[in-house]
Write a protein that holds these residues in place. Structure first.
Motif, PDB file in Angstrom:
ATOM      1  N   LYS A  98       0.833  -1.207   0.000  1.00 44.18           N
ATOM      2  CA  LYS A  98       0.000   0.000   0.000  1.00 44.18           C
ATOM      3  C   LYS A  98       0.870   1.261   0.000  1.00 44.18           C
ATOM      4  O   LYS A  98       0.588   2.242  -0.696  1.00 44.18           O
ATOM      5  CB  LYS A  98      -0.917   0.003   1.229  1.00 44.18           C
ATOM      6  CG  LYS A  98      -1.926  -1.141   1.279  1.00 44.18           C
ATOM      7  CD  LYS A  98      -2.998  -0.997   0.221  1.00 44.18           C
ATOM      8  CE  LYS A  98      -4.186  -1.934   0.446  1.00 44.18           C
ATOM      9  NZ  LYS A  98      -3.846  -3.362   0.404  1.00 44.18           N
TER      10      LYS A  98
ATOM     11  N   ASN B  59       2.246   2.088  -3.381  1.00 46.51           N
ATOM     12  CA  ASN B  59       1.266   2.534  -4.383  1.00 46.51           C
ATOM     13  C   ASN B  59       1.222   4.061  -4.365  1.00 46.51           C
ATOM     14  O   ASN B  59       0.293   4.680  -3.840  1.00 46.51           O
ATOM     15  CB  ASN B  59      -0.100   1.934  -4.078  1.00 46.51           C
ATOM     16  CG  ASN B  59      -1.075   2.117  -5.229  1.00 46.51           C
ATOM     17  OD1 ASN B  59      -0.787   2.816  -6.197  1.00 46.51           O
ATOM     18  ND2 ASN B  59      -2.226   1.475  -5.125  1.00 46.51           N
TER      19      ASN B  59
ATOM     20  N   LYS C  50      -1.720   6.581  -5.365  1.00 50.65           N
ATOM     21  CA  LYS C  50      -2.938   6.726  -4.564  1.00 50.65           C
ATOM     22  C   LYS C  50      -2.602   7.236  -3.168  1.00 50.65           C
ATOM     23  O   LYS C  50      -1.490   7.027  -2.677  1.00 50.65           O
ATOM     24  CB  LYS C  50      -3.678   5.388  -4.465  1.00 50.65           C
ATOM     25  CG  LYS C  50      -4.308   4.938  -5.781  1.00 50.65           C
ATOM     26  CD  LYS C  50      -5.207   3.732  -5.554  1.00 50.65           C
ATOM     27  CE  LYS C  50      -5.944   3.352  -6.834  1.00 50.65           C
ATOM     28  NZ  LYS C  50      -6.886   2.236  -6.595  1.00 50.65           N
TER      29      LYS C  50
ATOM     30  N   CYS D 200      -2.715   7.436   1.013  1.00 52.75           N
ATOM     31  CA  CYS D 200      -2.647   6.421   2.066  1.00 52.75           C
ATOM     32  C   CYS D 200      -3.466   6.890   3.264  1.00 52.75           C
ATOM     33  O   CYS D 200      -3.308   8.026   3.725  1.00 52.75           O
ATOM     34  CB  CYS D 200      -1.207   6.194   2.509  1.00 52.75           C
ATOM     35  SG  CYS D 200      -0.316   4.991   1.526  1.00 52.75           S
ATOM     36  N   TYR D 201      -4.337   6.003   3.752  1.00 51.18           N
ATOM     37  CA  TYR D 201      -5.110   6.271   4.955  1.00 51.18           C
ATOM     38  C   TYR D 201      -4.678   5.271   6.024  1.00 51.18           C
ATOM     39  O   TYR D 201      -4.676   4.061   5.793  1.00 51.18           O
ATOM     40  CB  TYR D 201      -6.609   6.126   4.682  1.00 51.18           C
ATOM     41  CG  TYR D 201      -7.096   6.987   3.538  1.00 51.18           C
ATOM     42  CD1 TYR D 201      -7.063   8.379   3.635  1.00 51.18           C
ATOM     43  CD2 TYR D 201      -7.585   6.413   2.375  1.00 51.18           C
ATOM     44  CE1 TYR D 201      -7.500   9.174   2.588  1.00 51.18           C
ATOM     45  CE2 TYR D 201      -8.029   7.200   1.318  1.00 51.18           C
ATOM     46  CZ  TYR D 201      -7.974   8.582   1.428  1.00 51.18           C
ATOM     47  OH  TYR D 201      -8.404   9.375   0.398  1.00 51.18           O
TER      48      TYR D 201
ATOM     49  N   THR E  42      -4.689   1.616   3.946  1.00 51.35           N
ATOM     50  CA  THR E  42      -5.431   1.387   2.721  1.00 51.35           C
ATOM     51  C   THR E  42      -5.212   2.555   1.766  1.00 51.35           C
ATOM     52  O   THR E  42      -4.921   3.672   2.193  1.00 51.35           O
ATOM     53  CB  THR E  42      -6.935   1.220   2.993  1.00 51.35           C
ATOM     54  OG1 THR E  42      -7.622   1.013   1.751  1.00 51.35           O
ATOM     55  CG2 THR E  42      -7.511   2.450   3.677  1.00 51.35           C
ATOM     56  N   ASN E  43      -5.336   2.244   0.471  1.00 53.41           N
ATOM     57  CA  ASN E  43      -5.284   3.290  -0.554  1.00 53.41           C
ATOM     58  C   ASN E  43      -6.684   3.678  -1.023  1.00 53.41           C
ATOM     59  O   ASN E  43      -6.832   4.597  -1.838  1.00 53.41           O
ATOM     60  CB  ASN E  43      -4.498   2.810  -1.782  1.00 53.41           C
ATOM     61  CG  ASN E  43      -3.072   2.395  -1.455  1.00 53.41           C
ATOM     62  OD1 ASN E  43      -2.667   1.282  -1.767  1.00 53.41           O
ATOM     63  ND2 ASN E  43      -2.315   3.283  -0.832  1.00 53.41           N
ATOM     64  N   GLU E  44      -7.696   2.979  -0.522  1.00 53.02           N
ATOM     65  CA  GLU E  44      -9.050   3.183  -1.016  1.00 53.02           C
ATOM     66  C   GLU E  44      -9.885   3.972  -0.008  1.00 53.02           C
ATOM     67  O   GLU E  44      -9.472   4.232   1.112  1.00 53.02           O
ATOM     68  CB  GLU E  44      -9.708   1.825  -1.303  1.00 53.02           C
ATOM     69  CG  GLU E  44      -8.894   0.914  -2.200  1.00 53.02           C
ATOM     70  CD  GLU E  44      -8.596   1.512  -3.555  1.00 53.02           C
ATOM     71  OE1 GLU E  44      -9.409   2.330  -4.041  1.00 53.02           O
ATOM     72  OE2 GLU E  44      -7.542   1.181  -4.131  1.00 53.02           O
TER      73      GLU E  44
ATOM     74  N   ALA F 253      -1.560  11.277  -2.574  1.00 57.05           N
ATOM     75  CA  ALA F 253      -0.761  10.551  -3.562  1.00 57.05           C
ATOM     76  C   ALA F 253       0.589  11.250  -3.710  1.00 57.05           C
ATOM     77  O   ALA F 253       0.699  12.468  -3.577  1.00 57.05           O
ATOM     78  CB  ALA F 253      -1.497  10.510  -4.894  1.00 57.05           C
TER      79      ALA F 253
ATOM     80  N   ARG G  53       7.367   9.346   1.547  1.00 54.01           N
ATOM     81  CA  ARG G  53       6.055   8.995   2.105  1.00 54.01           C
ATOM     82  C   ARG G  53       6.215   8.394   3.502  1.00 54.01           C
ATOM     83  O   ARG G  53       5.463   8.718   4.426  1.00 54.01           O
ATOM     84  CB  ARG G  53       5.346   8.017   1.173  1.00 54.01           C
ATOM     85  CG  ARG G  53       4.111   7.365   1.760  1.00 54.01           C
ATOM     86  CD  ARG G  53       3.341   6.582   0.711  1.00 54.01           C
ATOM     87  NE  ARG G  53       2.415   7.462  -0.002  1.00 54.01           N
ATOM     88  CZ  ARG G  53       1.495   7.049  -0.880  1.00 54.01           C
ATOM     89  NH1 ARG G  53       1.414   5.777  -1.179  1.00 54.01           N
ATOM     90  NH2 ARG G  53       0.691   7.905  -1.458  1.00 54.01           N
TER      91      ARG G  53
END
Length: 556
Positions: A46, A49, A52, A54-55, A66-68, A90, A530
């Motif tokens: 994750k 990625n 996207k 990151c949460y 998660t990235n979603e 992102a 990140r």
């Protein structure tokens, strides 16, 4: 809504933690718990990625990523079992460095590869990177005009819109060679040069800069001939940060080389668009520590900017020691506009070095380098950094310089010493070496040959330079029987790079491509940025996450 997914039994050692004093952000996450990773492999995937956000989620005392999903300003009647601890956007690789560098040079990364003389930074290398919109400088130093001309034609044909640059290596002992290269660059409209090893401004580099100036339709200064200056000293940086000297501009106007308008415009802009701060690099170097040198040059740039008020401030990038994601990120965090790699690229398949040399470079460790006399500035005592592992060149070159310092002519050298260097170093009589030197200089630099006939000290220097000059060519061509004399320009970054990629596919020389190296350094730097962003917000991340390893399946 949250998913009703029932989690499988997980390891009770949670990889992510937060301190007791952590302050949760005043936002909420909406999404499916099916998309949240709580294990190390899933979390790292994750984090990698980058395209996207990151949460960081806390659920039933476990912390995952998660990235979603998406953020809300209210809890939206959630049960409270899911906590949003932090969120980061992102991470685009293009965000590293100065975006003006990308726009000015029409590239996609604030990353470039520096020139390595004698065409080590080859056409293949420049073209491969240029096709990926990464700036690379052809190693024109030490090459004949016809060879440089052939390289210009080939690179311009492959990269009609760029990006590419050509090196301009300062030649204090051979100003005619320097002018000849400038004439080629102007003739073929080479729009970006990397000026290196300059001790002072010459009329040649000023001529190139001023000859590309004009006014556009908006009555603004248009800079067609871009200059990237490689420096390691404040006094040299000052000359490139300031406008061209009035005296040189006046001489160029009088010679009919530039117009009065171009001289006027040159007095309004800096000599360079970009300054590359060269720290502990291979080749010509002052071995300066980057953490000391870069801040001082940034402060100097700001002082001169306040004095002249340029419309576009000079960008300051770094070279020397850039070989891993960590070193690239460190440079960006210190304020570098871009990073430049050097030593590591000559071990790549596109570099014009022999396979034997590449194998030696691939085995190098950080301590396997030392300083040795430079061929082009031998009499001045200038040194460059070379590989010492697997070669006797640095020791033999230093022996020659010691003889040059201690004696005034070849005839003054004790017979035993002379016979020793004839047998071990030159493998020929010095008289025969002098005759080869005469044949060479009669075509390339007859003025210097004339001076040497009446100057025994200069004659001795030219004989010794025969060895220093050919040793680098032997390394590039793979001269059989001369492996022990290979001169291989290399900084400690080579060892750092080898340590980083030792367990990856890049450890195999057949896989080592300059584009892959560039991508992995920049992707790794963005990943580590990140990671640091999350750490600064309070997330405690295991040390095992702090390494980025190149993977061939990575989208490049």
């Amino acid at each position: 809504m949250l998913s009703n997914h029932k989690f499988k039994q997980r390891n009770t050692i949670f990889p992510l933690k937060i301190p007791d004093f952590f302050i949760k952000i005043n936002q909420y996450w909406q999404g499916s718990l099916d998309t949240v990773s709580f294990d190390e492999d899933g979390i790292k995937t994750k984090l990698l990625n980058l395209a996207k956000p990151c949460y960081v989620i806390k659920f039933e005392e476990e912390i995952g990523i998660t990235n979603e999903g998406y953020l809300l300003d209210s809890h939206n009647n959630q049960t409270g079992k899911v906590e949003l601890l932090m969120a980061i956007p992102a991470m685009q690789i293009q965000h590293l460095g100065d975006p003006n560098f990308l726009n000015f040079h029409n590239v996609k990364y604030a990353y470039a590869t520096g020139a390595m003389a004698h065409g080590i930074a080859s056409e293949e290398l420049v073209i491969a990177l240029g096709k990926e919109k990464i700036l690379s400088s052809f190693g024109a130093g030490g090459l004949s005009p016809s060879r440089v001309e052939a390289a210009i034609n080939r690179i311009q044909q492959a990269l009609p819109q760029g990006p590419y640059a050509f090196n301009l290596l300062h030649s204090p002992g051979e100003p005619a060679i320097e002018r000849g290269v400038i004439d080629l660059y102007l003739q073929y409209q080479v729009r970006t040069v990397e000026a290196s090893a300059f001790l002072d401004l010459t009329d040649n580099i000023v001529y190139y800069r001023a000859a590309g100036l004009n006014l556009n339709a908006a009555n603004q200064v248009e800079i067609k001939n871009k200059v990237i200056a490689k420096i390691s000293r404040k006094e040299v940086a000052t000359k490139f940060l300031q406008p061209a000297p009035t005296k040189i501009l006046k001489q160029l106007v009088e010679q009919g080389l530039i117009s009065e308008l171009q001289a006027t415009l040159a007095a309004k802009i800096p000599m360079a668009d970009d300054i590359t701060v060269e720290a502990d690099s291979g080749g010509h170097t002052d071995n300066r520590p980057l953490v000391c040198l870069l801040p001082s040059i940034l402060e100097l740039r700001d002082q001169i900017q306040r004095q002249y008020g340029y419309e576009i401030p000079v960008r300051v990038g770094v070279a020397g020691g850039i070989a891993t994601p960590q070193s690239a990120l460190a440079a960006f965090m210190m304020g570098a506009a871009y990073v430049v790699t050097g030593s590591i690229n000559q071990s790549c398949i596109e570099a014009k070095t022999s396979q034997h040399t590449k194998q030696l470079l691939a085995q190098a460790e950080m301590a396997d380098v030392m300083m040795a006399p430079a061929a082009d500035m031998f009499e001045m005592g200038v040194k460059l950094q070379v590989l010492k592992r697997g070669t006797m060149f640095p020791l033999r070159a230093q022996k020659l310089y010691d003889l040059y310092k201690n004696y005034d002519s070849i005839e003054d050298i004790p017979l035993a010493e002379r016979e020793k260097i004839e047998k071990q170093v030159f493998r020929n009589s010095l008289d025969a070496i002098w005759q080869e030197t005469v044949n060479y200089l009669s075509q390339r630099n007859p003025d210097k040959l004339h001076k040497a006939t009446n100057n025994p000290k200069l004659k001795m220097a030219l004989i010794f330079r025969w060895y220093l000059g050919l040793s680098s060519r032997w390394s590039n061509s793979g001269e059989k029987g001369r492996e022990i004399d290979y001169q291989i320009w290399c900084g400690p970054a080579m060892g750092s790079f080898n340590n980083w990629i030792q367990n990856s596919y890049l450890a195999d020389l057949n896989n080592r491509k300059v584009v892959d190296v560039a991508h992995h350094i920049m992707i790794g730097a963005a990943y580590l940025y990140r990671l640091q962003s999350l750490k600064i917000q309070g997330l405690q991340i295991p040390d095992s996450f702090s390494q980025y390893h190149p993977v061939i399946s990575q989208n490049l």
